[in-house]
Motif scaffolding. Structure first.
Motif, PDB file in Angstrom:
ATOM      1  N   GLU A   1      -3.139  66.313 103.210  1.00  0.00           N
ATOM      2  CA  GLU A   1      -3.123  65.836 101.907  1.00  0.00           C
ATOM      3  C   GLU A   1      -1.537  66.440 101.147  1.00  0.00           C
ATOM      4  O   GLU A   1      -1.446  67.679 101.038  1.00  0.00           O
TER       5      GLU A   1
ATOM      6  N   SER B   1      -7.443  62.900  98.362  1.00  0.00           N
ATOM      7  CA  SER B   1      -8.454  62.245  99.263  1.00  0.00           C
ATOM      8  C   SER B   1      -9.925  62.810  99.684  1.00  0.00           C
ATOM      9  O   SER B   1     -10.460  62.382 100.579  1.00  0.00           O
TER      10      SER B   1
ATOM     11  N   ALA C   1     -11.786  60.076 100.997  1.00  0.00           N
ATOM     12  CA  ALA C   1     -11.218  58.776 100.683  1.00  0.00           C
ATOM     13  C   ALA C   1      -9.883  58.867 101.400  1.00  0.00           C
ATOM     14  O   ALA C   1      -8.646  59.245 100.929  1.00  0.00           O
ATOM     15  N   LYS C   2      -9.949  58.647 102.826  1.00  0.00           N
ATOM     16  CA  LYS C   2      -8.782  58.623 103.655  1.00  0.00           C
ATOM     17  C   LYS C   2      -8.415  57.180 104.034  1.00  0.00           C
ATOM     18  O   LYS C   2      -7.361  56.841 104.587  1.00  0.00           O
TER      19      LYS C   2
ATOM     20  N   TYR D   1      -7.818  56.112  97.116  1.00  0.00           N
ATOM     21  CA  TYR D   1      -7.498  57.404  96.685  1.00  0.00           C
ATOM     22  C   TYR D   1      -8.341  58.000  95.338  1.00  0.00           C
ATOM     23  O   TYR D   1      -8.565  56.912  94.706  1.00  0.00           O
TER      24      TYR D   1
END
Ligand SMILES: [Mg+2]
Lengths: 414, 442, 802
Positions: free
Chosen positions: C381, C403, C421-422, C426
């Motif tokens: 991140e 993420s 949230a990869k 996002y």
């Protein structure tokens, strides 16, 4: 300001992504190294991840399998779903860095993000904090292997890279996007489409939609909701036809290939062996509700609402024989509701003065629908992951049954 | 993209590909020349001139061929295909070493301009840009209009060039003209005097100015310039671009006249000029102008949001009649896919009958350019007469300057779009011209 | 687990979008009431209140303007020209002039062309270089106006170095060529730069007084001054709050009155918060928290004078980020259940919980609670953007980066990555709605999440796909809830630093919070006076939440006042949303063009050339309007002469063409170059017929005269053969706007006409063409042979070739 209905890849954005992921992968490797996580096994082999953990060899194998699958698919005659093929391709085989990153993560089909609600996945609080020295080590390592890639990158990409790695974000979403004549006008049409839908100017919105779907590259799967809405306002029958078209053209019984870098999230846009596409459930819901309300205008075909309703039930009964619908609780729930609506209307129409076999036939019909409702709800529950007001439905079903026996007691309806 | 990968075997590379690319440019140039003759009623000789200048260019390419490398690519063009990328990188690096002329679609516009200059036809860079950006003049997506066999063979980076990208930006067209002047010996051999009268005339009309501004501008030009001042030249600096110089004269005239003829032009008169009419019924020319403006803004959505229903309908009709035809049906689709597509289109038919709002009827009866112009003049005069005379007396000098500034800014913004230049470039041209004027007015 | 009223996937919840209405529940028919079966849906069309009726106020009023702002900050010389004009005595000092130009130049380079917005201070309009003062040419000695710190987000030195040392500046220098693309970055840590919240001081509590609404906002050129003021409760929901707000803020200027507490924090403010206290506590907070570049400040409101609204406050010792760890803070949040407690997260994801001392005494310090520290650091991140919020109970925290969202329980020692949230999206923002709900903004959706303490985990309840550009990293969320009928309406507003539009969507829930639905929407509103985008937006608190009006709200007029900050000017502004009818501001007869004051000129100053210009204008005007002299001779004579001379000249040229090698340059001579053209004549038709005769005559010789029709098509978009017609069409336009229109138009017409009339010999071009073609060698000669092929023919040829 709105999302464009097509996949944009320009050289610049591709390079900048490549740089970013190369850096991220470097960082994460170093971090794992420092924390003693052995190489190659960056992720703990959790059940859902083990499937995606593929070695290089296996990946080649998978690609091969995919090719075979594709060929098979066209042989089987399922080729109508091939409109998908222009997108089914992996994004860029060349972008290994990005692939490497994406491969580590499960790609959810139901939502855009992976949502974890299982308390068993809880871990003790991570107490180790990151400090400057360690961060610096990781970052230096991350940059060290980037020198060559950065040296050949354009100025814009370099600046973009430095800003991102310093924790900054880009201000202008159009920055770096290829703002060509073509994209500008697609963008304008998209904005006009959204604006007019929001303002309920259906004629203008309709024209935007009709134009957009005629532009090559524009993917109707990213816009179908708007199309449905517009038609629902202009020509309600057509909107169901459109949803049906979506469901038949973009349906697939293939599993979702987890190792591919798709540019488009499957939620709202596609289905798989394990995922009923949103346009299909929407289609079923809209059919159910409109037919049940007798709303369907009959100009198209002379079928009555009842006939439509029956054909819907027939269709669902066929659908639930195979994947993905057979394992989708929502489809079963819709099926159950079909019977519930039927049971309601039939029990309403039930004439208590009937006697003999006519009475038996009529009441059996109702009982049958009630039974079906119950059994389909059972199916729905057994698939898991779907909640519905069980007790409320049970009460209603009991009320339908009671109508047959003339006991019109006061059932609390709340 | 992907099918191109599969058909990769058919692609040709190297000098052969470059030749095909040049041939494609020729193909497009011919289409453009034909469009101008048919739609703008240019004389048949125009095509001959375009051909002559094109041959001059080919001749110069012959000379270049000795130390040849290939890969024509405009800066800022995009490559939406991933293949050939490394190859292109390589080329790009090699290209940087040499500052050689790079052929692109902008070159074709430059040739059209130069042909008009030779023939003394009042077509200016702004006209070509307007026709280009409104999708009328063959330019964008010209790769898709090529014979299929060429398309298959052309490498993707050439196809990218022939897509047209953003269109000419920030004075690109002018630099191309300058470069082509060198390449084709235009200065030595051709008539290269640009007709400034007609450009001033167009500018006066489009800004709803009274005719004396034309005479003022012409007078200023004649007193402060010499014959060769309006000759095309191979200098790539903005202050040497003729169309820009003429425009600078125009801006200078407006400022000076408004500043010193306080009797004829009151502050409220200037204010009335600023209040441009937002018209619903507009001529095709204005629609094209609006499309151009839209294409040149960074954020089209901002603009679109303020549109009235009529403006939206106008845009959509434009999209149907000019933008959609540029699109090409994907021939790679299989038969069942095509059937599916057709069915989808049937669900959303585009017949104009289905679009029966009042706005579309308005659109069908477009007023002519002159009708619109007359109404704009009438609107301006009405606006001026409706303002309060008494307020005029209370005005201070400052108000006048502010009004002039904002009027000037309005025009400037429009000019920057119409000529597809940057403010910086216009500023340089103005600076240069005003120095010339100061110097020669002494 | 209690079933909701509506069926839905778990844990996905209802996923809605335009045209996607989610699953529904059948409500069977009721014989007693004769009602047919109906449906309860996630998407509620029948709200007592229609979102689509909401309109934005026509205008916004500026409450606080921290800096003198110039719209186009790259137009310095315009101001210059203004000044020079006002300066009546013409300065004929060459040296000074040069000086000015020199200064202009580097100022230009430094200020405008560095495309950062206002990275350098804007030079005020009254800045001028005085004559006679020894002015150093070295840019180093330039006085920078006012602000020692730039009001811009902090940009790391390495980055600036990188940009300046690369070809960035070089690109700027060759400004003549291209404007370099704007590099626009922002510090994602910067959050709310103002807040309006409820404050209840210790004294209020003792005297059993209600809370008061306080607004806290940053001001000053460098965003380092915090200002506090009380918003009178009784005026919060006036139909149009603009006026009293304006008055309130106008008093701001007058420090004597002391309406505004003003605190200089000496560092750029990044975020301001007032605790959002759980309703269970039955009271409000008395502390304002402010995050700056390097520390967290807490301002305790001691007292608000009921008469003067004067705020007295005391400050805790600032909490330096160094006392927490190696990185600056990214976000902080007050514990809604324990007013003295707060949590922080730094830019790398390290978090901790701390406690404010009960009383502010010398030596009393803010202390971090031992063991209540941890990290959600993720090497993948990169963004500094982090959020921290309290979840469903006093021991549960939510920590969010772009993420992921992690929920953790500090008491029971567990954490869980609730959202990962990869892949497709996002996370962009999170707002706490109340103890049970939160709103999560992702690049794709607005998600109402349930943080009910009964639930095991944070879960999705209902989501709306917003379709906004998913690459826009500046999307942020603002929410407002208000009771409406039997329902609680939750308005979610998405705004961006990239544009002036706000995307508003509504959700609602019933009193039991079982039925959560989306309301009919969304709407898009356009914020007035926003040049680039919106940096913060907040509604004024709607303090009627407790008074849940269970009444019919049909026809209820709503006025939702909100404040917002524009990110280019940093101005704090007020506007409102209403479903009431907006009165049009009276159309003034005389409308001053918008933003007129702010527009400088593009043109260089006239300065010492004034007289020349003035003279020129006067002179030209005289000649222009002088009455056309009566022709010296009758038309017939003039034209006869002209025709004779012209044909002589043409003949000469044609002859020369035959005899010698000609250049293309001479192939197309202008008639007006050949002989004196008539300017004083009466009849246009005569002239036209003369030209026509000439054209006829020469056509036989293969010589062509310019076709006026072609030219008129290009000039006025229609073909007019006739001079007279062309002329009268022009006259129709100009007649209304100019005196003497007839003679002036005539002059214009003549000038145009003689600038276009040319003649050429078609055969000449053929000759040149042939010569050129023959000189071409392969492969170009082959290529050019295809020139005249028909397009369709070429298409056909090609396909058959292969
Ligand atoms: Mg990420």
């Amino acid at each position: 300001m709105f999302e464009l209905p097509l996949v944009i890849t320009s050289k610049r954005t591709r390079t900048s992504r490549k740089l970013k992921y190369q850096y991220i992968n470097n960082l994460s490797k170093k971090y794992d190294g420092i924390n003693g996580i052995s190489n190659g096994q960056t992720e703990l082999p959790t059940p859902e991840n083990s499937a995606t953990e593929t070695s290089e060899n296996e990946e080649v194998g998978q690609q091969k399998r995919r090719r075979i699958r594709k060929r098979l698919k066209s042989i089987i005659g399922e080729s109508y779903s091939d409109l998908e093929s222009d997108e089914e391709q992996p994004v860029e085989e060349v972008d290994n860095e990005e692939r490497k990153f994406y491969r580590k993560y499960e790609k959810p089909q139901l939502t855009f993000e992976k949502w974890q609600c299982d308390p068993r996945k809880r871990t003790p609080i991570q107490r180790n904090r990151i400090n400057y020295n360690r961060m610096n080590r990781i970052q230096r390592h991350g940059l060290r292997r980037m020198e060559t890639s950065l040296a050949v990158a354009s100025r814009t990409n370099k600046t973009f890279f430095h800003a991102t790695t310093q924790g900054y974000q880009l201000f202008d979403p159009t920055y770096g996007r290829a703002n060509t004549f073509q994209l500008k006008h697609i963008g304008t049409l998209t904005s006009l489409l959204h604006i007019n839908v929001l303002k309920r100017k259906w004629e203008l919105a309709y024209k935007c939609f009709a134009l957009l779907i005629r532009i090559p590259g524009v993917d109707v799967r990213t816009l179908w909701g708007l199309g449905e809405r517009i038609l629902a306002e202009r020509q309600p029958t057509r909107s169901l036809e459109f949803l049906q078209w979506m469901s038949s053209v973009y349906s697939t019984k293939l599993p979702f290939a987890d190792d591919v870098n798709y540019r488009m999230a499957p939620v709202f846009t596609k289905g798989s062996k394990t995922h009923t596409p949103k346009y299909t459930t929407t289609w079923l819901w809209e059919c159910l509700i409109r037919y049940a309300n007798g709303l369907e205008d009959l100009e198209m075909d002379s079928k009555s609402a009842a006939e439509n309703f029956q054909s819907l039930m027939d269709r669902i009964s066929e659908m639930v024989l195979g994947p993905p619908y057979m394992d989708d609780p929502e489809v079963w729930f819709i099926y159950a509701l079909c019977h519930m609506v039927k049971a309601d209307t039939l029990s309403q129409q039930f004439d208590p003065r009937l006697t003999g076999s006519a009475r038996d036939i009529a009441s059996n019909q109702v009982i049958q629908h009630i039974q079906n409702t119950k059994s389909h709800l059972q199916q729905c529950s057994s698939k898991g992951g779907f909640t519905f007001p069980k007790r409320y439905i049970a009460r209603q079903l009991a009320a339908f049954e009671a109508r047959l026996y003339g006991k019109i007691d006061a059932y609390d309806m709340d | 993209q992907n099918s191109q990968n599969e058909e990769g075997g058919k692609k040709i590379f190297g000098p052969e590909a470059r030749l095909l690319f040049i041939r494609s440019l020729q193909f497009t140039l011919k289409r453009q020349s034909r469009w101008l003759i048919e739609e703008q009623k240019l004389p048949q000789e125009f095509d001959k001139l375009v051909k002559i200048i094109w041959m001059k260019l080919l001749k110069s390419l012959e000379n270049d061929d000795n130390n040849d490398e290939f890969g024509e690519q405009e800066d800022g063009q995009t490559f939406d295909s991933n293949e050939d990328q490394d190859r292109f990188h390589e080329l790009a690096r090699r290209r940087k070493d040499k500052n050689r002329y790079r052929l692109s679609l902008v070159s074709t516009l430059a040739i059209l301009y130069m042909s008009s200059v030779q023939l003394g036809i009042p077509i200016y860079t702004c006209d070509l840009i307007k026709w280009t950006m409104s999708g009328r003049l063959p330019y964008f997506k010209s790769s898709e209009k090529l014979p299929e066999s060429w398309r298959v063979q052309l490498p993707n980076y050439y196809l990218g060039v022939l897509e047209g990208g953003k269109g000419p930006q920030e004075g690109q067209l002018f630099t191309h003209i300058a470069r082509l002047c060198t390449k084709t010996d235009f200065i030595k051999e051709f008539n290269h005097r640009v007709n400034y009268e007609c450009l001033i005339f167009k500018l006066v009309l489009s800004n709803v100015l009274p005719p004396e501004f034309y005479l003022f501008a012409i007078q200023l030009i004649r007193t402060t310039s010499e014959g060769h001042d309006f000759e095309l030249n191979p200098d790539t600096k903005p202050q040497s671009w003729i169309d820009l110089q003429i425009t600078a004269y125009f801006l200078l005239t407006i400022r000076w006249v408004l500043m010193y003829d306080t009797e004829s032009y009151q502050v409220r008169w200037i204010h009335a000029l600023i209040q441009r009419q937002k018209r619903q019924e507009v001529s095709t020319d204005t629609i094209d102008q609006n499309i151009l403006k839209l294409s040149q803004t960074q954020k089209p959505t901002q603009k679109v949001f303020e549109w009235t229903d009529e403006e939206m309908a106008q845009y959509l009709s434009w999209a149907e009649e000019a933008f959609l035809p540029l699109q090409r049906n994907d021939e790679r689709l299989k038969i069942d896919q095509r059937i599916a597509k057709r069915k989808l289109h049937k669900l959303f038919p585009l017949e104009s009958e289905t679009f029966n709002t009042t706005s579309s009827q308005v659109f069908q009866s477009k007023p002519s350019f002159l009708n619109e112009l007359q109404e704009r003049y009438a609107f301006f005069q009405g606006q001026f007469e409706s303002t309060d005379h008494r307020r005029e007396e209370q005005r201070v000098e400052d108000d006048r300057i502010k009004a002039i500034n904002s009027f000037e800014n309005l025009i400037t913004q429009e000019l920057v779009t119409e000529f597809s230049i940057s403010l910086q470039q216009l500023r340089l041209a103005i600076k240069n011209i005003s120095h010339r004027c100061f110097h020669r007015l002494k | 687990m209690d079933d909701g009223l509506l069926p839905q996937h778990f844990p996905t919840g209802a996923q809605l979008a335009v045209g996607v209405r989610g699953s529904s529940m059948y409500v069977p028919s009721q014989e007693e009431t004769g009602k047919n079966g109906g449906w309860v849906r996630h998407f509620e069309d029948d709200m007592p209140f229609n979102l689509n009726e909401l309109q934005i106020g026509k205008d916004a009023i500026v409450l606080d303007d921290p800096s003198t702002f110039i719209v186009e900050d790259d137009d310095e010389d315009g101001m210059e020209s203004l000044r020079n004009l006002q300066d009546d005595s013409p300065v004929d000092d060459e040296v000074l002039d040069d000086d000015n130009e020199f200064n202009e130049q580097w100022k230009e380079t430094i200020i405008k062309d560095l495309r950062w917005e206002r990275l350098s201070p804007s030079i005020p309009s009254n800045f001028s270089v005085f004559q006679g003062i020894d002015f150093h040419k070295d840019p180093m000695f330039d006085t920078r106006y006012g602000s020692p710190i730039s009001p811009q987000d902090y940009v790391p030195g390495t980055l600036i170095n990188d940009i300046t040392q690369s070809d960035y500046l070089a690109a700027v220098r060759r400004k003549s060529k291209r404007e370099t693309e704007k590099l626009l970055m922002f510090d994602p840590v910067v959050n709310d730069l103002f807040v309006a919240g409820n404050i209840q001081t210790a004294r209020d509590l003792r005297s059993n007084s209600d809370q008061q609404t306080v607004i806290a906002f940053c001001s000053g050129e460098t965003n380092s001054i915090l200002k506090l003021a009380v918003l009178p409760e009784n005026k919060l929901h006036l139909a149009n709050g603009a006026q009293w707000l304006q008055e309130l803020f106008a008093k701001n200027v007058d420090d004597e009155l002391g309406t505004f507490a003003s605190i200089d924090l000496k560092a750029s403010i990044k975020s301001i918060k007032i605790a959002d206290v759980s309703s269970l506590l039955g009271r409000c907070s008395d502390t304002v928290g402010v995050l700056t570049e390097n520390a967290l400040h807490f301002i305790k409101i001691d007292n608000i004078d009921p008469q003067t609204s004067h705020i007295s406050y005391s400050m805790h010792e600032p909490l330096k980020s160094t006392s927490f760890g190696d990185f600056p803070f990214a976000d902080f949040v007050f514990n809604p259940w324990e007013l003295q407690q707060f949590a922080v997260v730094d830019i790398k994801g390290n978090w901790g919980v701390a406690r404010l001392p009960k009383a502010i005494k010398p030596g009393s310090r803010i202390r971090f609670l031992p063991n209540l520290k941890g990290s959600i650091f993720d090497p993948e991140e990169l963004s500094n953007w982090k959020r921290i919020e309290w979840s469903s109970s006093y021991s549960k925290l939510l920590i969010i980066d772009a993420s992921k969202m992690v929920e953790l329980d500090i008491e029971n020692d567990w954490q869980l990555e609730v959202v990962q949230a990869k892949t497709w999206s996002y996370l962009r923002d999170y707002r706490r709605i109340d103890d049970e709900f939160g709103a999560l903004l992702t690049s794709k959706e607005i998600i109402i999440v349930s943080t009910k303490s009964g639930n095991e985990q944070v879960s999705r309840v209902i989501s709306w796909k917003h379709c906004l550009d998913p690459t826009d990293q500046t999307l942020r969320l603002s929410i407002q809830k208000m009771p409406l009928g039997f329902k609680m309406l939750i308005l979610t507003c998405i705004f961006s630093k990239g544009h002036d539009k706000v995307y508003v969507h509504g959700f609602c829930h019933d009193q039991d919070r079982h039925l959560v639905q989306a309301v009919n929407g969304p709407i898009l509103i356009c914020m007035p006076h926003v040049f680039k985008g919106i940096s913060s937006m907040h509604f004024l608190p709607y303090n009627e939440e407790e008074r849940w009006i269970a009444s019919d709200t049909q026809g209820q007029k709503l006025w939702l006042n909100f404040l917002f900050k524009d990110n280019s000017t940093n101005r704090l502004m007020h506007c409102f949303l209403t479903n009431d009818e907006l009165s049009d501001p009276q159309d003034q007869l005389f409308v001053t063009p918008e933003r007129m004051d702010a527009v400088p000129s593009l043109l260089p100053p006239i300065a010492r050339h004034i007289d020349q210009v003035r003279f020129f204008i006067g002179q030209t005007k005289v000649t222009m309007f002088e009455e056309p002299e009566t022709p010296i001779a009758p038309d017939s004579e003039i034209f006869q002469n002209f025709g004779y001379q012209l044909s002589e000249a043409i003949n000469g040229i044609v002859e020369s063409w035959e005899n010698q090698q000609m250049d293309i340059e001479q192939v197309q001579p202008l008639l007006s170059d050949l002989t004196n053209v008539p300017t004083k004549y009466e009849s246009m038709e005569e002239l036209e017929s003369l030209l026509h005769q000439l054209s006829e005559y020469y056509r036989d010789l293969g010589i062509v005269l310019t076709d006026f029709k072609t030219i008129s098509k290009l000039l006025i978009k229609e073909e007019t053969m006739n001079f007279d017609l062309f002329f009268s069409k022009l006259l129709q336009c100009w007649d209304i706007v100019t005196p003497n229109s007839l003679s002036v138009t005539r002059k214009v017409f003549d000038s145009i006409l003689w600038s276009i009339l040319r003649f050429y010999k078609s055969a000449n071009y053929d000759k040149i063409e042939t010569e050129l073609r023959e000189s071409l060698t392969e492969p170009y000669s082959e290529m050019i042979s295809h020139w005249d092929e028909d397009e369709s023919q070429l298409m056909g040829d090609q396909t058959s070739d292969d």
